[in-house]
Design a protein around this motif. Structure first.
Motif, PDB file in Angstrom:
ATOM      1  N   ALA A 183      -4.468  61.862 121.788  1.00 40.84           N
ATOM      2  CA  ALA A 183      -4.556  60.589 122.512  1.00 40.84           C
ATOM      3  C   ALA A 183      -5.868  60.504 123.291  1.00 40.84           C
ATOM      4  CB  ALA A 183      -3.361  60.442 123.458  1.00 40.84           C
ATOM      5  N   ALA A 184      -6.291  61.640 123.875  1.00 38.24           N
ATOM      6  CA  ALA A 184      -7.524  61.651 124.668  1.00 38.24           C
ATOM      7  C   ALA A 184      -8.751  61.410 123.798  1.00 38.24           C
ATOM      8  CB  ALA A 184      -7.668  62.983 125.398  1.00 38.24           C
ATOM      9  N   LYS A 185      -8.647  61.688 122.510  1.00 39.62           N
ATOM     10  CA  LYS A 185      -9.787  61.540 121.610  1.00 39.62           C
ATOM     11  C   LYS A 185      -9.980  60.099 121.140  1.00 39.62           C
ATOM     12  CE  LYS A 185      -9.556  66.308 119.872  1.00 39.62           C
ATOM     13  NZ  LYS A 185      -9.332  67.167 118.693  1.00 39.62           N
ATOM     14  N   ILE A 186      -9.032  59.218 121.421  1.00 39.02           N
ATOM     15  CA  ILE A 186      -9.147  57.814 121.019  1.00 39.02           C
ATOM     16  C   ILE A 186     -10.235  57.151 121.849  1.00 39.02           C
ATOM     17  CG2 ILE A 186      -7.940  55.601 120.888  1.00 39.02           C
ATOM     18  CD1 ILE A 186      -5.338  57.166 120.510  1.00 39.02           C
ATOM     19  N   ASP A 190      -7.911  50.908 125.871  1.00 39.37           N
ATOM     20  CA  ASP A 190      -6.563  50.331 125.865  1.00 39.37           C
ATOM     21  C   ASP A 190      -5.650  51.078 124.893  1.00 39.37           C
ATOM     22  OD1 ASP A 190      -7.300  48.426 127.732  1.00 39.37           O
ATOM     23  OD2 ASP A 190      -7.907  46.972 126.201  1.00 39.37           O
ATOM     24  N   GLU A 191      -6.169  51.377 123.714  1.00 37.61           N
ATOM     25  CA  GLU A 191      -5.378  52.126 122.738  1.00 37.61           C
ATOM     26  C   GLU A 191      -5.095  53.538 123.231  1.00 37.61           C
ATOM     27  OE1 GLU A 191      -7.371  52.014 119.010  1.00 37.61           O
ATOM     28  OE2 GLU A 191      -7.284  49.822 118.816  1.00 37.61           O
ATOM     29  N   ARG A 192      -6.085  54.122 123.881  1.00 39.06           N
ATOM     30  CA  ARG A 192      -5.905  55.473 124.431  1.00 39.06           C
ATOM     31  C   ARG A 192      -4.821  55.491 125.496  1.00 39.06           C
ATOM     32  NH1 ARG A 192     -11.331  57.348 126.193  1.00 39.06           N
ATOM     33  NH2 ARG A 192     -10.948  55.960 127.960  1.00 39.06           N
ATOM     34  N   LEU A 193      -4.836  54.500 126.383  1.00 37.47           N
ATOM     35  CA  LEU A 193      -3.831  54.419 127.441  1.00 37.47           C
ATOM     36  C   LEU A 193      -2.439  54.243 126.855  1.00 37.47           C
ATOM     37  CD1 LEU A 193      -3.489  54.370 130.528  1.00 37.47           C
ATOM     38  CD2 LEU A 193      -3.669  51.876 130.424  1.00 37.47           C
ATOM     39  N   GLU A 194      -2.315  53.414 125.830  1.00 36.67           N
ATOM     40  CA  GLU A 194      -1.023  53.211 125.176  1.00 36.67           C
ATOM     41  C   GLU A 194      -0.535  54.499 124.517  1.00 36.67           C
ATOM     42  OE1 GLU A 194       2.443  51.555 124.014  1.00 36.67           O
ATOM     43  OE2 GLU A 194       0.942  50.658 125.351  1.00 36.67           O
ATOM     44  N   ALA A 195      -1.455  55.223 123.889  1.00 36.48           N
ATOM     45  CA  ALA A 195      -1.086  56.482 123.244  1.00 36.48           C
ATOM     46  C   ALA A 195      -0.615  57.513 124.263  1.00 36.48           C
ATOM     47  CB  ALA A 195      -2.268  57.022 122.439  1.00 36.48           C
ATOM     48  N   TYR A 260     -10.902  67.259 127.178  1.00 41.22           N
ATOM     49  CA  TYR A 260      -9.780  66.371 126.916  1.00 41.22           C
ATOM     50  C   TYR A 260      -8.648  66.611 127.917  1.00 41.22           C
ATOM     51  CZ  TYR A 260     -12.322  65.720 122.562  1.00 41.22           C
ATOM     52  OH  TYR A 260     -13.313  65.454 121.626  1.00 41.22           O
ATOM     53  N   GLN A 261      -8.474  67.860 128.325  1.00 43.78           N
ATOM     54  CA  GLN A 261      -7.502  68.160 129.378  1.00 43.78           C
ATOM     55  C   GLN A 261      -7.885  67.425 130.660  1.00 43.78           C
ATOM     56  OE1 GLN A 261      -7.743  72.422 129.642  1.00 43.78           O
ATOM     57  NE2 GLN A 261      -6.414  72.781 127.883  1.00 43.78           N
ATOM     58  N   LYS A 262      -9.173  67.507 130.992  1.00 42.27           N
ATOM     59  CA  LYS A 262      -9.673  66.802 132.181  1.00 42.27           C
ATOM     60  C   LYS A 262      -9.438  65.313 132.069  1.00 42.27           C
ATOM     61  CE  LYS A 262     -13.665  65.326 132.414  1.00 42.27           C
ATOM     62  NZ  LYS A 262     -14.369  64.015 132.197  1.00 42.27           N
ATOM     63  N   LEU A 263      -9.727  64.759 130.902  1.00 41.09           N
ATOM     64  CA  LEU A 263      -9.606  63.317 130.701  1.00 41.09           C
ATOM     65  C   LEU A 263      -8.153  62.863 130.801  1.00 41.09           C
ATOM     66  CD1 LEU A 263     -10.948  60.645 130.049  1.00 41.09           C
ATOM     67  CD2 LEU A 263     -10.788  61.219 127.609  1.00 41.09           C
ATOM     68  N   ILE A 264      -7.222  63.640 130.257  1.00 39.12           N
ATOM     69  CA  ILE A 264      -5.803  63.269 130.334  1.00 39.12           C
ATOM     70  C   ILE A 264      -5.342  63.170 131.777  1.00 39.12           C
ATOM     71  CG2 ILE A 264      -3.465  64.148 129.941  1.00 39.12           C
ATOM     72  CD1 ILE A 264      -4.614  62.773 127.540  1.00 39.12           C
ATOM     73  N   VAL A 265      -5.656  64.185 132.580  1.00 42.99           N
ATOM     74  CA  VAL A 265      -5.240  64.154 133.992  1.00 42.99           C
ATOM     75  C   VAL A 265      -5.944  63.021 134.724  1.00 42.99           C
ATOM     76  CG1 VAL A 265      -5.207  65.450 136.159  1.00 42.99           C
ATOM     77  CG2 VAL A 265      -4.715  66.617 134.007  1.00 42.99           C
ATOM     78  N   GLN A 266      -7.204  62.788 134.424  1.00 42.69           N
ATOM     79  CA  GLN A 266      -7.931  61.677 135.038  1.00 42.69           C
ATOM     80  C   GLN A 266      -7.257  60.343 134.723  1.00 42.69           C
ATOM     81  OE1 GLN A 266     -12.094  61.564 134.004  1.00 42.69           O
ATOM     82  NE2 GLN A 266     -12.378  59.497 134.796  1.00 42.69           N
ATOM     83  N   ILE A 267      -6.856  60.147 133.468  1.00 39.56           N
ATOM     84  CA  ILE A 267      -6.172  58.917 133.070  1.00 39.56           C
ATOM     85  C   ILE A 267      -4.835  58.789 133.789  1.00 39.56           C
ATOM     86  CG2 ILE A 267      -5.024  57.781 131.127  1.00 39.56           C
ATOM     87  CD1 ILE A 267      -7.239  58.927 129.326  1.00 39.56           C
ATOM     88  N   LEU A 268      -4.098  59.879 133.886  1.00 40.35           N
ATOM     89  CA  LEU A 268      -2.795  59.854 134.563  1.00 40.35           C
ATOM     90  C   LEU A 268      -2.935  59.466 136.027  1.00 40.35           C
ATOM     91  CD1 LEU A 268      -1.114  63.069 133.074  1.00 40.35           C
ATOM     92  CD2 LEU A 268      -0.718  60.681 132.413  1.00 40.35           C
ATOM     93  N   ILE A 269      -3.977  59.962 136.685  1.00 44.44           N
ATOM     94  CA  ILE A 269      -4.185  59.643 138.100  1.00 44.44           C
ATOM     95  C   ILE A 269      -4.621  58.194 138.260  1.00 44.44           C
ATOM     96  CG2 ILE A 269      -5.574  60.146 140.153  1.00 44.44           C
ATOM     97  CD1 ILE A 269      -5.809  63.037 139.131  1.00 44.44           C
ATOM     98  N   GLU A 270      -5.609  57.780 137.498  1.00 41.32           N
ATOM     99  CA  GLU A 270      -6.171  56.429 137.656  1.00 41.32           C
ATOM    100  C   GLU A 270      -5.157  55.353 137.284  1.00 41.32           C
ATOM    101  OE1 GLU A 270     -10.914  57.399 136.818  1.00 41.32           O
ATOM    102  OE2 GLU A 270      -9.631  56.676 135.183  1.00 41.32           O
ATOM    103  N   ASN A 271      -4.248  55.659 136.359  1.00 42.79           N
ATOM    104  CA  ASN A 271      -3.277  54.674 135.879  1.00 42.79           C
ATOM    105  C   ASN A 271      -1.852  55.044 136.256  1.00 42.79           C
ATOM    106  OD1 ASN A 271      -5.141  52.914 133.960  1.00 42.79           O
ATOM    107  ND2 ASN A 271      -5.593  55.067 133.527  1.00 42.79           N
ATOM    108  N   GLU A 272      -1.715  55.763 137.347  1.00 43.05           N
ATOM    109  CA  GLU A 272      -0.396  56.240 137.784  1.00 43.05           C
ATOM    110  C   GLU A 272       0.615  55.100 137.923  1.00 43.05           C
ATOM    111  OE1 GLU A 272       2.173  55.824 141.068  1.00 43.05           O
ATOM    112  OE2 GLU A 272       0.025  55.609 141.445  1.00 43.05           O
TER     113      GLU A 272
END
Length: 276
Positions: A183-186, A190-195, A260-272
């Motif tokens: 998912a992080a590689k998308i 918007d598609e990445r967030l949905e994934a 990608y690990q960093k990006l996943i946690v970053q997405i989770l925080i920003e879009n909590e």
């Protein structure tokens, strides 16, 4: 060099301010040159051979002090802090006054709370973190981790990170690890967030709720970014490898997946507020 004079307007702006007669550029350059040779100490006393362990701190502090004397507004801080008395282990160098903090206990103060600089990035002392771990193992929810027992907030944050690292199954489980990385590689945001949202739904309830609670907290940390300098990306760097680990022990895979690990946690925080 020069006599000290306390000016009322400076004292009002900063209670600990002392204005020194500003040395000329040539004077502080001479001091710096002497420091490089290890020949200057407090009040110009000859120190003999340089102390290599603290040489860099001495040099940078002299430059800092020289710059501060030429800045009339250096005490006008915008940051608000919650300072608490702290006991530093070993000789601790003050970057502001360019001297050591003397004493066996309570040598200085440190900021405590969400506005602490480098929150979750700065590590507490390992033995104190182990004390917190043992307290929870021994006393469970009755463990006392209050500020008067552990005044350094980095001890508590370190214990939390240690807890997540020691889980036999990470908060982001082995079963969902590869799906999160994909998912992080998308490239499309918007598609990445949905994934990411779809993979979140695959987590066991306990893991999902733990992750949700942690992200709510980390979002609060980012709201104090101006003081603690910890935005979602910096927290992602800290918590990425802590919350998710590859199923197989592979150093190469871990290194390749770190961004990608960093990006996943970053997405989770920003879009909590959206994801949970």
């Amino acid at each position: 060099p020069g006599s000290e004079e306390l000016r009322p307007e400076a004292e009002a702006a900063c209670p600990v301010a002392r204005r020194r007669s500003t040395p000329g550029r040539k004077r502080w350059q001479e001091l710096l040159a002497l420091a490089l040779a290890g020949q200057v100490g407090a009040r110009g006393v000859w120190l003999g051979p340089p102390l290599n362990l603290f040489a860099y701190s001495q040099i940078s502090s002299l430059v800092r002090r020289a710059a501060l004397t030429q800045n009339d507004n250096h005490c006008n801080y915008e940051k608000t802090h919650n300072f608490k008395v702290h006991t530093f282990r070993g000789p601790h160098w003050c970057e502001y006054c360019a001297n050591f903090m003397w004493g066996l206990i309570a040598q200085g103060v440190r900021c405590s709370g969400l506005k602490s600089e480098g929150l979750y990035r700065v590590s507490g002392f390992t033995e104190h973190i182990e004390d917190v771990k043992m307290a929870f193992d021994r006393d469970g929810e009755k463990a006392d981790i209050s500020a008067h027992i552990y005044p350094d907030i980095n001890i508590i944050t370190g214990a939390l990170k240690l807890y997540f690292r020691d889980l036999p199954i990470p908060v982001i489980t082995y079963d969902t690890y590869a799906k999160f990385i994909d998912a992080a590689k998308i490239s499309n945001p918007d598609e990445r967030l949905e994934a990411v949202h779809e993979v979140l739904m695959l987590l066991p309830p306990a893991h999902y709720e733990t992750l949700r609670y942690l992200m709510i907290h980390l979002k609060k940390v980012t709201l104090n970014e101006k003081e603690n300098f910890m935005n979602a990306e910096n927290l992602g760097i800290v918590f990425g490898p802590t919350l998710m680990r590859p199923p197989e022990e592979s150093t190469l895979a871990t290194l390749n997946d770190m961004r990608y690990q960093k990006l996943i946690v970053q997405i989770l925080i920003e879009n909590e507020d959206v994801l949970f």
